[in-house]
Design a protein around this motif. Structure first.
Motif, PDB file in Angstrom:
ATOM      1  N   ASP A   1      21.288  45.371  32.357  1.00  0.00           N
ATOM      2  CA  ASP A   1      19.801  45.126  32.370  1.00  0.00           C
ATOM      3  C   ASP A   1      19.921  44.175  32.620  1.00  0.00           C
ATOM      4  O   ASP A   1      19.540  42.915  31.249  1.00  0.00           O
ATOM      5  N   PRO A   2      19.308  43.201  33.606  1.00  0.00           N
ATOM      6  CA  PRO A   2      18.904  41.603  34.025  1.00  0.00           C
ATOM      7  C   PRO A   2      18.528  41.648  32.658  1.00  0.00           C
ATOM      8  O   PRO A   2      16.812  42.375  33.399  1.00  0.00           O
ATOM      9  N   ILE A   3      18.334  40.520  32.836  1.00  0.00           N
ATOM     10  CA  ILE A   3      16.368  39.921  31.324  1.00  0.00           C
ATOM     11  C   ILE A   3      15.852  39.253  32.280  1.00  0.00           C
ATOM     12  O   ILE A   3      14.285  39.733  32.016  1.00  0.00           O
ATOM     13  N   ASN A   4      15.934  38.895  33.637  1.00  0.00           N
ATOM     14  CA  ASN A   4      15.328  38.030  34.170  1.00  0.00           C
ATOM     15  C   ASN A   4      14.585  39.161  35.887  1.00  0.00           C
ATOM     16  O   ASN A   4      13.500  38.680  36.328  1.00  0.00           O
ATOM     17  N   LEU A   5      14.795  40.240  35.942  1.00  0.00           N
ATOM     18  CA  LEU A   5      14.255  40.695  37.265  1.00  0.00           C
ATOM     19  C   LEU A   5      13.363  42.097  35.981  1.00  0.00           C
ATOM     20  O   LEU A   5      13.989  42.371  34.995  1.00  0.00           O
ATOM     21  N   ASP A   6      12.879  43.347  37.062  1.00  0.00           N
ATOM     22  CA  ASP A   6      12.009  43.854  36.349  1.00  0.00           C
ATOM     23  C   ASP A   6      12.606  45.514  35.842  1.00  0.00           C
ATOM     24  O   ASP A   6      14.145  45.441  36.454  1.00  0.00           O
ATOM     25  N   GLU A   7      12.161  46.464  35.289  1.00  0.00           N
ATOM     26  CA  GLU A   7      13.485  47.573  34.478  1.00  0.00           C
ATOM     27  C   GLU A   7      12.994  47.887  35.700  1.00  0.00           C
ATOM     28  O   GLU A   7      14.978  48.673  35.661  1.00  0.00           O
ATOM     29  N   HIS A   8      12.849  48.746  36.483  1.00  0.00           N
ATOM     30  CA  HIS A   8      13.514  49.724  37.811  1.00  0.00           C
ATOM     31  C   HIS A   8      14.337  48.303  38.565  1.00  0.00           C
ATOM     32  O   HIS A   8      14.135  48.845  40.276  1.00  0.00           O
ATOM     33  N   VAL A   9      14.382  47.526  38.765  1.00  0.00           N
ATOM     34  CA  VAL A   9      14.636  46.720  39.692  1.00  0.00           C
ATOM     35  C   VAL A   9      17.098  47.061  40.056  1.00  0.00           C
ATOM     36  O   VAL A   9      16.705  46.510  38.778  1.00  0.00           O
TER      37      VAL A   9
END
Length: 525
Positions: free
Chosen positions: A183-191
Motif C-alpha cells: 500500500d503506497p503511503i502517498n496515494l489514496d487508500e483505494h487507488v
C-alpha cells in the motif's frame, strides 16, 4: 550718614553709565555689535557679484593672446563637463565637483555592479518529489538549580555501548512476520498502482555486456552526460542507505531505501504519485541493501530489523523471504535465476535461503564473532564468496563449510581498520575491490583463490564521512570491467570513476559528475 549714602548712590550710577553702550535715539533697545566674521562674509558676497561684461572689439591679436584664449576655452569646457556645473560657482565648488568626477570614474573601473550581482544569493530550486513534513520544535523543560531545590549532584550516568546502527528506535515497533500489503503511503487508500508501472516492472531485463573498451572513449561518453533541476527529486524522506536501478531497457526506474525502513520508487517524467515518486514502508529499520532479481522481476530488500522481503507487484505484497533475530547487512544471489540467496547477518552468521521452498533457511554457518559488513558471490564459480569481517577479508568455499569453526580458503590482508565492502570483479572475478576505513581502496588479485592474494593497487581516498553520512563503498562498474566508482565527501558532492589498469604504475583518475543519491538525500553532481 545721609551724605555717605548719597555719595555711594552717585558712584553706582556712574559705573552703570560706563558699562552701558551708547544708544541710538531712534532705537528702543541697545545696538548689537556686528562680528568680524559676519562682516567678512558680507564683503565676500559683494565681491562675488559679477560685474556686467562689456563687448570690446580688437582688430588684431598676437599669437600669445590667441593661445591664452584657446586655453581659457578648454578650461571652460572642462568645467562645464563637471557633474552639477552651473554658472557662478566658486573655485572651491568647482574643485569639489572635480573630486566627485574622479571618484565616480574610479568606482566605474571596479565593476561593482557586476560583482554585487555575482555575490547575490541564487534562488533555491523548487523541491520535487516527496514534501518535507514540518516538525514542531520540542519544548524543553526549564533548567532549575539542584542547589536551590536542596538536591545533591546527580552522578549516575548510563552509557549506551551498543552500535549506533544496531540501536532500536524507541517509538517504532517491528513489522509483523509474514507478507505485508503493498500500500503506497502517498496515494489514496483505494487507488491502485499505475498500469504503466506494472508493465514496466514486468519487462524483460536488459542483458548488460560487461567488457573492456578504450578508456578514452569511455571517458568521452561520460563527459556527454548532464543533469538539470528536473532530474533532482526527493525519493524518500530520510537518509538514503541503499539504491538500485530496474534492469529494463525502455525506461529508467530506480528504487531507494532510507534509514527508517521506507522504500521509494521513482520514474522520471511520470505522472503518478509525487512527481513520479511512490512511497512504501516495508521495514521498520534501515534498508541496508537491495537488488532486482531476474524475470519474473522482484525487488529484494534486507534491513536492520532482521527481515528480508521480496516486492511483488503482481501479488501487491511484500513477501517475507527470511527473518533473523539479528540485523541483516548484505546479501547476494547464489544462482542465475536469483532463486537462492546468501545473506550476511550482523552477528557473524551466513544463511543460505531458497525462495522456492518454505524452509526458513537451507543452511546457516557461523563465520566470525565480528559483524559481517558485506558478502559477495563469485560471478563464475558461485560456490566461492568473499566476506568482509571487521578488519579481515576472507574467501570461503560454500561446499566445505560447517556450522562453526570454518576456515577460509583465501585471505586478503593489509587492512588496518574496519572494511566497509568487498566485491568480485563482474566479468571474471579475478579481482576483489575492498574499501577500508584507513582511507584506502585496494584491488587484490584473486585469479588463484587459495592462499594470500597479492595487492595490485592501493589508492588513497577520504572515507571519513562522520556519523550522519552513509559509509562509502567502492563498487565495480557493471558496464566496464576495468573501472570502479565511489562517492566522495568533497564539495560539491560527486562520485569518482577510477579506471584500473595493470599496465599503469599509479591510478589514473577520471573525475566526472554523475547522478547519485547521496547521504544528504539529494541527487548531487
Amino acid at each position: 550718614m545721609d551724605e555717605n549714602k548719597i555719595d555711594l548712590s552717585l558712584k553706582t550710577m556712574q559705573l552703570l553709565q560706563e558699562r552701558t553702550p551708547p544708544q541710538d535715539p531712534g532705537m528702543d533697545g541697545p545696538v548689537r555689535r556686528t562680528s568680524r566674521r559676519i562682516r567678512e562674509k558680507q564683503n565676500q558676497e559683494k565681491n562675488q557679484i559679477l560685474s556686467p561684461k562689456c563687448l570690446t572689439f580688437t582688430s588684431e591679436k598676437n599669437d600669445s593672446e590667441e593661445e591664452e584664449d584657446i586655453e581659457e576655452a578648454e578650461v571652460k569646457d572642462d568645467k562645464e563637463s563637471l557633474p552639477g556645473y552651473r554658472e557662478g560657482l566658486s573655485e572651491y565648488e568647482l574643485e569639489r565637483l572635480e573630486n566627485i568626477r574622479q571618484n565616480q570614474a574610479f568606482l566605474n573601473t571596479l565593476n561593482l555592479p557586476q560583482i554585487s550581482e555575482a555575490l547575490r544569493p541564487k534562488p533555491k530550486p523548487t523541491q520535487k518529489g516527496l514534501k518535507r513534513e514540518k516538525t514542531e520544535s520540542e519544548m524543553l523543560p526549564v533548567r532549575k538549580s539542584l542547589r536551590l531545590q536542596n538536591k545533591g549532584p546527580q552522578t549516575t550516568l548510563t552509557l549506551d555501548t551498543t552500535s549506533y546502527a544496531a540501536r532500536e528506535p524507541e517509538d517504532k515497533p517491528k513489522k509483523a512476520p509474514g507478507p505485508i500489503p503493498l500500500d503506497p503511503i502517498n496515494l489514496d487508500e483505494h487507488v491502485r498502482l499505475p498500469e504503466d508501472l506494472v508493465q514496466l516492472w514486468n519487462e524483460v531485463p536488459l542483458k548488460q555486456e560487461a567488457g573492456t573498451s578504450d578508456l578514452i572513449l569511455y571517458q568521452q561518453m561520460l563527459q556527454k552526460l548532464s543533469i538539470n533541476d528536473s532530474c533532482v527529486v526527493k525519493v524518500v524522506k530520510d537518509r538514503i542507505c541503499s539504491a538500485a536501478f530496474h534492469p529494463t531497457s525502455s525506461n529508467l526506474l530506480m528504487a531507494a531505501g532510507d534509514k527508517s525502513g521506507h522504500l521509494g520508487l521513482w520514474k522520471p517524467d511520470a505522472s503518478w504519485g509525487d512527481d513520479g515518486v511512490i512511497y512504501f514502508e516495508p521495514h521498520s529499520r534501515a534498508i541496508t541493501s537491495m537488488a532486482f532479481s531476474s524475470h519474473p522481476c522482484n525487488l529484494i530488500t534486507v534491513s536492520y530489523d532482521g527481515s528480508a522481503r521480496s516486492m511483488d507487484l503482481e501479488k501487491a505484497v511484500f513477501d517475507e523471504v527470511y527473518r533473523s533475530s539479528s540485523g541483516l547487512k548484505s546479501f547476494d544471489f547464489l544462482s542465475a535465476d536469483c532463486s537462492s540467496l546468501l545473506l550476511g547477518e550482523w552477528n557473524g552468521d551466513v544463511a543460505v535461503v531458497d525462495r522456492r521452498t518454505e524452509k526458513i533457511y537451507e543452511s546457516l554457518y557461523t563465520m566470525a564473532a565480528n559483524p559481517l559488513r558485506c558478502v559477495h558471490v563469485h560471478p563464475v564459480q558461485q560456490h566461492y564468496f568473499v566476506v568482509a569481517e571487521s578488519r579481515f577479508v576472507n574467501i570461503y568455499d560454500l561446499r566445505h563449510l560447517k556450522r562453526r569453526n570454518n576456515l577460509a580458503v583465501g585471505e586478503l590482508n593489509g587492512h588496518s581498520r574496519s572494511v566497509s565492502s568487498a566485491f568480485f570483479s563482474p566479468l571474471t572475478g579475478n579481482r576483489v575491490l575492498t574499501t577500508c576505513m584507513d582511507n584506502t581502496i585496494r584491488v587484490f588479485d584473486t585469479s588463484l583463490m587459495e592462499g594470500r592474494s597479492p595487492v595490485l593497487k592501493s589508492i588513497t581516498h577520504n572515507m571519513q564521512t562522520g556519523r550522519w553520512l552513509s559509509k562509502l563503498s567502492a563498487v565495480w562498474d557493471p558496464k566496464q570491467q576495468d573501472c570502479f566508482v565511489i562517492g566522495s565527501v568533497d564539495r560539491p558532492r560527486r562520485i569518482q570513476i577510477m579506471p584500473f589498469d595493470d599496465t599503469v604504475t599509479g591510478p589514473r583518475l577520471c573525475f566526472y559528475n554523475m547522478l547519485i543519491l547521496n547521504s544528504l538525500n539529494k541527487p548531487s553532481l
